[in-house]
Design an enzyme around this catalytic site. Sequence first.
Site, PDB file in Angstrom:
ATOM      1  N   SER A  13      22.591 -22.308 -92.181  1.00 27.55           N
ATOM      2  CA  SER A  13      22.608 -21.056 -91.399  1.00 27.55           C
ATOM      3  C   SER A  13      23.573 -21.159 -90.221  1.00 27.55           C
ATOM      4  O   SER A  13      23.569 -20.317 -89.337  1.00 27.55           O
ATOM      5  CB  SER A  13      21.199 -20.725 -90.898  1.00 27.55           C
ATOM      6  N   HIS A  33      18.507  25.560 -86.260  1.00 26.90           N
ATOM      7  CA  HIS A  33      18.940  25.687 -87.664  1.00 26.90           C
ATOM      8  C   HIS A  33      20.476  25.777 -87.753  1.00 26.90           C
ATOM      9  O   HIS A  33      20.991  26.363 -88.697  1.00 26.90           O
ATOM     10  CB  HIS A  33      18.310  26.901 -88.352  1.00 26.90           C
ATOM     11  N   GLU A  74      32.636   9.205 -86.656  1.00 23.12           N
ATOM     12  CA  GLU A  74      32.220   9.086 -88.063  1.00 23.12           C
ATOM     13  C   GLU A  74      31.759   7.663 -88.372  1.00 23.12           C
ATOM     14  O   GLU A  74      30.774   7.451 -89.082  1.00 23.12           O
ATOM     15  CB  GLU A  74      33.373   9.471 -88.993  1.00 23.12           C
ATOM     16  N   LYS A 125      17.943 -13.762 -88.589  1.00 20.20           N
ATOM     17  CA  LYS A 125      19.113 -13.699 -87.708  1.00 20.20           C
ATOM     18  C   LYS A 125      20.272 -12.922 -88.325  1.00 20.20           C
ATOM     19  O   LYS A 125      21.059 -12.301 -87.629  1.00 20.20           O
ATOM     20  CB  LYS A 125      19.553 -15.126 -87.346  1.00 20.20           C
TER      21      LYS A 125
HETATM   22  N1  ARG Z   1      17.787 -22.729 -89.577  1.00 19.87           N
HETATM   23  C1  ARG Z   1      16.370 -22.553 -89.615  1.00 19.87           C
HETATM   24  C2  ARG Z   1      16.044 -21.051 -89.381  1.00 19.87           C
HETATM   25  O1  ARG Z   1      16.867 -20.393 -88.881  1.00 19.87           O
HETATM   26  C3  ARG Z   1      15.722 -23.382 -88.552  1.00 19.87           C
HETATM   27  C4  ARG Z   1      14.284 -23.687 -88.824  1.00 19.87           C
HETATM   28  C5  ARG Z   1      14.167 -24.639 -89.937  1.00 19.87           C
HETATM   29  N2  ARG Z   1      12.817 -25.066 -90.136  1.00 19.87           N
HETATM   30  C6  ARG Z   1      12.417 -25.674 -91.259  1.00 19.87           C
HETATM   31  N3  ARG Z   1      11.153 -25.967 -91.320  1.00 19.87           N
HETATM   32  N4  ARG Z   1      13.222 -25.935 -92.228  1.00 19.87           N
HETATM   33  O2  ARG Z   1      14.992 -20.588 -89.703  1.00 19.87           O
END
Ligand code: ARG
Length: 461
Positions: free
Chosen positions: A23, A156, A290, A325
């Site tokens: 991530s 309207h 837009e 996220k």
């Molecule tokens: N990158 C993970 C997330 O955003 C962090 C938490 C990871 N926790 C785990 N138990 N693998 O959720």
Amino acid sequence: MEKMWAGRTAGQTSALADDFNSSIHIDSCMYKEDIKGSMAHAAMLSQVGILTGEEADRIIAALEQIALDIESGALPIDMNAEDIHMFVESVLTKRIGDLGKKLHTARSRNDQVAVDIRLYMRGKCEEIQALLLDLIDAIVSVADAHQLDIMPGYTHLQRAQPIVFAHHLLAYAEMFRRDLTRVEDAKARMNVSPLGACALAGTTYPISRSMTSKALGFDGYATNSIDAVSDRDFCVELLSCFSIIMMHLSRFSEEVILWTSWEFAYVELDDAYTTGSSIMPQKKNSDMAELVRGKTGRVYGDLMGTLTMLKGLPLAYNKDMQEDKESLFDATETVSRCLEIFAPMIRTMKVKSENMYRAAQRGFINATDLADYLTKRGMPFRTAYKTVGSIVSDCIAAGKVLEDLSLEAYKAYSELFDQDLYEEISLKTCVSKRISEGATGFASVEKQIKDFKIFLNEKKG
Ligand code: ARG
């Protein structure tokens, strides 16, 4: 790359799995918050005797340096890392050796990530609030300059009653003011620390959660450790706030787009916020508005995605939650960029008051006032409504407006009509007689503007 979590397995994952699992592309933006959280954690560990003061000092100094190095670009974030938490910890260990491995005592990535997002979003909320304020400021400044400009108010999308342009604009200022307080409320509810919940069950170490919570500026700590690491309500709540902001921006965009069309020609946007066509030389398109309208769908998608991602999850942490996220940050970025472009676009638009006034003169928007005229002279409102309805219908058939009919013609509909009816249905009278609180009357609008200026000054002060 050796996995920090290699234990039960040797951590030999396929490159494809590593990439899929990572991530870092989305959470690297939280490096400052991650380091801040770790510093508070290390300081607390030494306060309660889990680390020595010297150990904590060395960890904190190294973390501080890591933050500076990332900031300056001297330490590029490794995009092959699993996430920002693992990256920071691995750099720390590389720099200070085995001592770095002590940092994760009495902590889990589950509480760590929950802390980081909250800290990060606290800052982002403040940025969005500042952008909302600037937009309100832009709206109020245009409203201030157009307090006397009469236009048709619509229901309207049919011309309904005369209003002033400032009044119409201030309706949006109200929406964005509510949005501001909504973000404030969400921020306050989010501001509790999950740190110390560890994986889910808390820890056997004698940690102090109130200490870290205080150090990180939280209002307290989450009282149930399982909830602390499972709760993503705050993401949903922020996404809801952002969706509502986008809905407001989108409605406003729609009006700007209509107003800039030849059919309305109520406003003209500054060239800086319009585009041309690649083939039609006459075009001046409201692309920014837009795009804002279009991006609204994307933010709604982020909200729906998060709600759906969470709905089937058993407690406590599940990897699904890493997706939080993706949506939250996308929505945050989108709403910020939309607000950023909207304020100057509104502030610089040219208002074509004469076209608004001309539109107000057609469409019988003073018909309610004519009915009120009869009512005030004793005719029951429903009867007055019917009488004026037939006058309007006859006028339409004759290609006339209410002002064109002679008093004699009026008297044929009702003896209650008199010479003063003309003054009563003039657009200016129609507006200025609307004196109820919050109405479109000149004095009322002036007061609304004054109140907004006080509000803005208080917020800026
Ligand atoms: N990158 C993970 C997330 O955003 C962090 C938490 C990871 N926790 C785990 N138990 N693998 O959720």
